[in-house]
Enzyme design. Structure first.
Site, PDB file in Angstrom:
ATOM      1  CB  CYS A   1     -43.404   6.063   4.220  1.00  0.00           C
ATOM      2  SG  CYS A   1     -43.405   7.779   4.733  1.00  0.00           S
TER       3      CYS A   1
ATOM      4  CB  CYS B   1     -40.237   7.908   4.534  1.00  0.00           C
ATOM      5  SG  CYS B   1     -41.434   7.765   5.861  1.00  0.00           S
TER       6      CYS B   1
END
Length: 106
Positions: free
Chosen positions: A31, A34
């Protein structure tokens, strides 16, 4: 104090049993957003050390808790107080926004 990793096994102790509010950052290695917010969360963790703990949970390695909470998109930050989820924020944001949101819900 750096953000700490929690697991399905340690969640009850590290998050639900904590003596102060805990922000859980649900994330995964693949991700991008993230990874973008990780340094900001590290800094916020140090700046608000006395008020809140910030921990990270990898949803690929831990499926139990994210499933129970209903994590469908990441990054998802969930604030727990007294063992209960009281606020959540979905998606990446600049550090100032993340910190402002966290301070407003503490």
């Amino acid at each position: 104090m750096a953000t700490k990793a929690v697991t399905d096994a340690s969640f009850a102790t590290d998050v639900l049993g904590a003596d102060k509010p805990v922000l859980v950052d649900f994330w995964a290695d693949w991700c991008g957003p993230c990874k973008m917010i990780a340094p900001a969360l590290e800094e916020i963790s140090e700046e608000l050390a006395g008020k809140v703990s910030i921990v990270k949970m990898d949803i690929m390695e831990n499926t139990g808790i994210p499933g129970e909470i209903g994590v469908q998109s990441i990054p998802l930050m969930v604030l727990f107080k007294d063992g209960k989820p009281v606020a959540q924020k979905l998606g990446a944001a600049p550090k100032s926004q993340l910190k402002g949101w966290l301070e407003s819900v503490l």
